[in-house]
Design a protein around this motif. Structure first.
Motif, mmCIF file in Angstrom:
data_model
loop_
_atom_site.group_PDB
_atom_site.id
_atom_site.type_symbol
_atom_site.label_atom_id
_atom_site.label_comp_id
_atom_site.label_asym_id
_atom_site.label_seq_id
_atom_site.Cartn_x
_atom_site.Cartn_y
_atom_site.Cartn_z
ATOM 1 N N ASP A 302 -30.048 19.320 28.509
ATOM 2 C CA ASP A 302 -31.262 20.018 28.110
ATOM 3 C C ASP A 302 -32.468 19.229 28.594
ATOM 4 O O ASP A 302 -32.450 17.996 28.670
ATOM 5 C CB ASP A 302 -31.314 20.287 26.604
ATOM 6 C CG ASP A 302 -31.630 19.067 25.807
ATOM 7 O OD1 ASP A 302 -32.801 18.865 25.451
ATOM 8 O OD2 ASP A 302 -30.683 18.289 25.554
ATOM 9 N N GLU A 304 -35.508 18.654 27.488
ATOM 10 C CA GLU A 304 -36.270 17.733 26.649
ATOM 11 C C GLU A 304 -35.576 16.377 26.548
ATOM 12 O O GLU A 304 -36.216 15.330 26.646
ATOM 13 C CB GLU A 304 -36.469 18.341 25.261
ATOM 14 C CG GLU A 304 -37.302 17.432 24.373
ATOM 15 C CD GLU A 304 -37.800 18.127 23.110
ATOM 16 O OE1 GLU A 304 -37.811 19.370 23.104
ATOM 17 O OE2 GLU A 304 -38.177 17.437 22.162
ATOM 18 N N SER A 305 -34.252 16.407 26.388
ATOM 19 C CA SER A 305 -33.513 15.143 26.298
ATOM 20 C C SER A 305 -33.601 14.387 27.615
ATOM 21 O O SER A 305 -33.754 13.157 27.639
ATOM 22 C CB SER A 305 -32.050 15.408 25.948
ATOM 23 O OG SER A 305 -31.959 16.059 24.717
ATOM 24 N N HIS A 308 -36.886 12.739 27.878
ATOM 25 C CA HIS A 308 -36.945 11.532 27.056
ATOM 26 C C HIS A 308 -36.176 10.388 27.705
ATOM 27 O O HIS A 308 -36.622 9.246 27.705
ATOM 28 C CB HIS A 308 -36.396 11.813 25.659
ATOM 29 C CG HIS A 308 -37.356 12.553 24.794
ATOM 30 N ND1 HIS A 308 -38.640 12.122 24.561
ATOM 31 C CD2 HIS A 308 -37.220 13.711 24.111
ATOM 32 C CE1 HIS A 308 -39.258 12.982 23.768
ATOM 33 N NE2 HIS A 308 -38.419 13.965 23.493
ATOM 34 N N ALA A 309 -35.001 10.716 28.261
ATOM 35 C CA ALA A 309 -34.187 9.672 28.890
ATOM 36 C C ALA A 309 -34.942 9.071 30.080
ATOM 37 O O ALA A 309 -34.942 7.845 30.277
ATOM 38 C CB ALA A 309 -32.852 10.260 29.338
ATOM 39 N N CYS A 323 -36.234 23.968 26.098
ATOM 40 C CA CYS A 323 -36.092 22.917 25.106
ATOM 41 C C CYS A 323 -37.303 22.000 25.090
ATOM 42 O O CYS A 323 -37.510 21.266 24.136
ATOM 43 C CB CYS A 323 -34.843 22.108 25.415
ATOM 44 S SG CYS A 323 -33.521 23.115 26.093
ATOM 45 N N SER A 324 -38.100 22.012 26.132
ATOM 46 C CA SER A 324 -39.186 21.048 26.197
ATOM 47 C C SER A 324 -40.489 21.611 25.666
ATOM 48 O O SER A 324 -41.484 20.932 25.614
ATOM 49 C CB SER A 324 -39.393 20.578 27.633
ATOM 50 O OG SER A 324 -39.893 21.630 28.407
ATOM 51 N N VAL A 372 -27.475 12.087 28.900
ATOM 52 C CA VAL A 372 -27.849 13.312 28.177
ATOM 53 C C VAL A 372 -26.653 14.253 28.087
ATOM 54 O O VAL A 372 -26.366 14.830 27.031
ATOM 55 C CB VAL A 372 -29.033 14.013 28.875
ATOM 56 C CG1 VAL A 372 -29.245 15.404 28.305
ATOM 57 C CG2 VAL A 372 -30.290 13.169 28.731
ATOM 58 N N ARG A 375 -24.028 13.312 25.439
ATOM 59 C CA ARG A 375 -24.314 13.629 24.042
ATOM 60 C C ARG A 375 -23.998 15.075 23.686
ATOM 61 O O ARG A 375 -23.893 15.425 22.533
ATOM 62 C CB ARG A 375 -25.803 13.362 23.768
ATOM 63 C CG ARG A 375 -26.067 11.929 23.348
ATOM 64 C CD ARG A 375 -27.536 11.702 23.082
ATOM 65 N NE ARG A 375 -28.184 11.112 24.241
ATOM 66 C CZ ARG A 375 -29.416 11.393 24.625
ATOM 67 N NH1 ARG A 375 -30.119 12.301 23.974
ATOM 68 N NH2 ARG A 375 -29.940 10.800 25.683
ATOM 69 N N GLY A 397 -24.128 14.212 18.548
ATOM 70 C CA GLY A 397 -24.897 15.144 19.378
ATOM 71 C C GLY A 397 -24.513 16.577 19.071
ATOM 72 O O GLY A 397 -25.351 17.456 18.962
#
Lengths: 509, 509
Positions: A302, A304-305, A308-309, A323-324, A372, A375, A397
């Motif tokens: 996804d 957003e993850s 972040h990563a 998702c973001s 990502v 998870r 997750g």
């Protein structure tokens, strides 16, 4: 710490900083006042207008400053529509315009106007046939056509010259949202209105611009005053405007060299990503594109993850994945293009980005995607899959997404061709609905689960039906409509369509 | 070089400069983005909102930033009206509101809404009886009442507490335009919406603010996005916003001391001007007023020339005279108050103004007024009159106004009471229309001549009719409707009214 989100906002150009301070010191007064402080502010405003007009190749009196690119677009659309209201009320926009244009179009519809949204191809270029047909349908009485110079999410450059020629033929004004290209160059001619945003070329936030060519019918509505030709009410934000004009000039001085350099770096990313990361798709036009921008989507991840990563790895990027954003719908651009939206990453390089920074990004990307994916408990063979199916990280997750830790899977030996909608209501109840000669089917219940879970569940079970067999995925996440067909395309399976929330996929190999 | 136009814009507070630079360096990214640069911008935006909310005594989530005070007002009016559209569509505004409110009211009318403009007294305070009557007339179903905290042209503080109490009684929301007072203090409670402009408290141009109290129905229309609660579309101008919040806090820290100091200086001006300059009128409320602002009007002078003369003497002031604006109509504020508009000068002192600067202004003012009057060939005894009637300067000044170098004067020995309208058509033709027992009359043709020429011509001939005699002034400059009655009041004559462009004045002494 590389910042790769130039398409949202550029770090201010050094001259923007200097100009802003000078304008704050010298141009703080009201430029409509007759005293010396007012005249000094007026001189700065006039000089900024002349400088920006020179950069844009227009007359100073064709250019007004706005409080943002969004406000410039809202005023441009509303003013042009009102100016043409006796001719027609049909607004034509491409389906991949900036949300500011789409919001203006919705407001036009809410006021009784008509809107046609023109489709794009899989690379994101507006379909010239649709443009031509839409103009023809209105017999030259369309009110306005809006087309961006290049797309902000995937970087595809639009066929502006062709569209401008159609518009001239049909005598319909063309509004060009040039936000993504003004840092580099001016769009080809033939337009009647043009907008831009200073944040995209190294100016400060709080400045947009609107050019209305002489002879264009234009009549903004609502409360107005005498500022900016009577088109942009309220005192102009002078320090930011002066900084915007100075930085536009500076950006243009460096544009030719810098765009070639960044184009090479983006080529490197476009080539490397599919090689480095399995199950990714680079989206947007491979040649007709912005020099500094590349977008790709990653299956089983996804956005957003991923974002972040990458942020934790030191890279600032953007994402068009559902998702973001707070809206929970996938990017309207990716949707209109019909490409994968899950695990979407937009990389847009600011001027000055080095090859070493790009190499560092390419070195960090595979592990970011793998972590990502791990998870989310993806199918085997996707980098994170091997450890994910049994690891504790994967379990937590899984529970973090709604709808249980694993999808319910119901097998059916009956006619999968007809059990789709029945299965959608109750999981396994369709089993036994038919028996003879039909391919073996499976139903995966991913209702209530967010992207990319429906695709992950589909990928995990596809091998459990024979070639020719059908998997029905029950999924109510809006992104599934985009991502399940995209997955089929990428993995070589056949998407049979959706009935309500039931998506049917035929195993092909 | 003293700058006395604080009510238009203040020089930026030193902390505004620092904050703007820091925000440009640290907060240039898009605050809606999830990467570290975006989060940093978000932190700055949130901190600015919290700081401003603390200054304003509201909750941070009640406060949104706007691109200007004008835009804040436009959104406030439109949002409140739409929010109350099921209750009623009557908008109540005082007649002396800022033009942004009046423009919003016109837009409301253009859309089919109803507007009541509430009158003010001669000091500029809204008439409480009219407020009460207007609220009663709608039986509590008025949509919105707008009232400024203090007037921007004459400095009069409005009776907000009383009006707020009426509004609470009637359950009608109150919008307070607090632009002129936020530098000093918050308005009394009881309001539902509040707006301000950073330029007025030492922040940069390009920032307004809007507070909407919890529980207020509010629904802005038009194209919107997710920015600023969905009420202010477009990326917020972060550097300017951060500077605005910092300077508001700084202004408040100095407000108590500074307002007392400036109040004393303004008192000095209020007392001195009528003593130093003949035929002047200080307008606005003598006690209930802004600490830093004083406005006066000078007979036989035009505001724009006065402003230039003072500018040349080194003083930057403003003017509400028709002559000083591009619109050629006198200030709606002075008109609503029914006071003299000609030769209007607004002095508004920024923090830090010294007594020596004020004294220098008072020393320069008489000569500035005299020189302006001299060019306009005024009646004898007004400072510039003696040299003006024969000097070369006066002659060129005379030809510069339209309608010839001197007004046509037609004497009549007939009934001036009835010849007014006849005289208006042809100058001397009314002579002899009647003969018996009527006072001797004069008709002055000042058609096509701009303010203050009609009043000057009137003053020059008034002594040519006997006490009780009538002078008819033909004047089509809109300011004449204000200035001829004001002149009569100041000079002790009687204004008998106007019929079309014919204004009739009876000599009283």
């Amino acid at each position: 710490m590389p910042y790769f989100d130039a398409a949202s906002a550029l770090p201010p150009h050094p001259v923007a900083r200097q100009a802003m301070l000078a304008a704050l010191d010298e141009g703080w007064a009201d430029p409509t006042r007759l005293h010396r402080e007012g005249r000094r502010a007026r001189l700065l405003l006039d000089a900024a207008r002349e400088s920006a007009a020179e950069s844009l190749g227009c007359r100073p009196d064709e250019l007004v400053f706005a409080p943002s690119g969004t406000r410039a677009l809202h005023t441009a659309v509303a003013g042009a529509l009102t100016g043409r209201r006796r001719v027609g009320n049909r607004l034509l926009v491409s389906a991949v315009e900036h949300s500011a244009v789409l919001h203006a179009a919705e407001a036009h519809e809410a006021g009784g106007g008509r809107v046609s949204r023109l489709g794009v191809d899989r690379e994101g270029r507006v379909l010239l046939e649709e443009v031509r047909a839409a103009l023809a349908e209105e017999k030259g009485a369309a009110a306005l056509l809006c087309l961006q110079s290049a797309n902000h999410e995937v970087g595809t450059v639009q066929p502006l010259s062709e569209v401008a020629a159609y518009c001239l033929d049909a005598r319909v004004p063309l509004l060009v949202d040039a936000a993504q290209t003004l840092a580099w160059q001016n769009p080809p001619g033939g337009w009647s209105l043009l907008t831009g945003s200073a944040q995209k070329w190294g100016g400060p936030a709080g400045v947009g611009l609107l050019v209305v060519r002489k002879g264009t019918r234009f009549a903004p509505a609502g409360p107005l005053d005498e500022r900016e030709r009577g088109w942009m009410p309220g005192a102009p934000g002078l320090p930011a405007i002066v900084a915007a004009a100075a930085s536009l000039r500076a950006a243009r001085a460096e544009a030719a060299v810098e765009s070639e350099r960044l184009r090479t770096l983006v080529d490197r990313i476009r080539t490397a990503v599919p090689q480095l990361v399995p199950d990714t798709e680079v989206v947007g036009h491979p040649q007709e594109r912005l020099p500094h921008l590349v977008t790709f989507s990653c299956l089983y991840a996804d956005g957003e993850s991923l974002l972040h990563a990458l942020d934790q790895a030191g890279f600032s990027v953007s994402s068009g994945s559902s998702c973001s954003s707070s809206t929970l719908t996938p990017s309207h651009v990716l949707r209109a293009m019909g490409v994968l939206s899950e695990g979407n990453v937009r990389v847009s390089l600011p001027p000055g980005t080095t090859g070493a920074e790009v190499d560092a990004f390419l070195a960090a990307l595979p592990e970011a995607v793998r972590s990502v994916r791990a998870r989310l408990d993806p199918p085997a063979g996707t980098g994170g899959g091997a450890t994910a199916t049994s690891g504790g990280t994967a379990a937590s997750g899984g529970t973090a997404t709604s709808g249980g830790t694993a999808a319910d899977v119901a097998e059916t030996s009956g006619s999968a061709e007809t059990s789709g909608s029945a299965a959608a209501t109750g999981g396994g109840e369709a089993a036994g609905a038919g028996t003879a000669g039909a391919p073996v089917g499976l139903t995966v219940d991913a209702l209530g689960r967010r992207c990319p879970m429906p695709v992950i569940e589909l990928a995990k079970v596809i091998d459990r039906v024979p070639v020719g067999g059908i998997v029905t995925v029950l999924a109510d996440d809006e992104a599934a409509r985009l991502d399940i067909p995209a997955w089929c395309r990428m993995r070589g399976h056949r998407y049979l369509g959706a009935e309500g929330t039931a998506h049917r996929v035929a195993r092909e190999k």
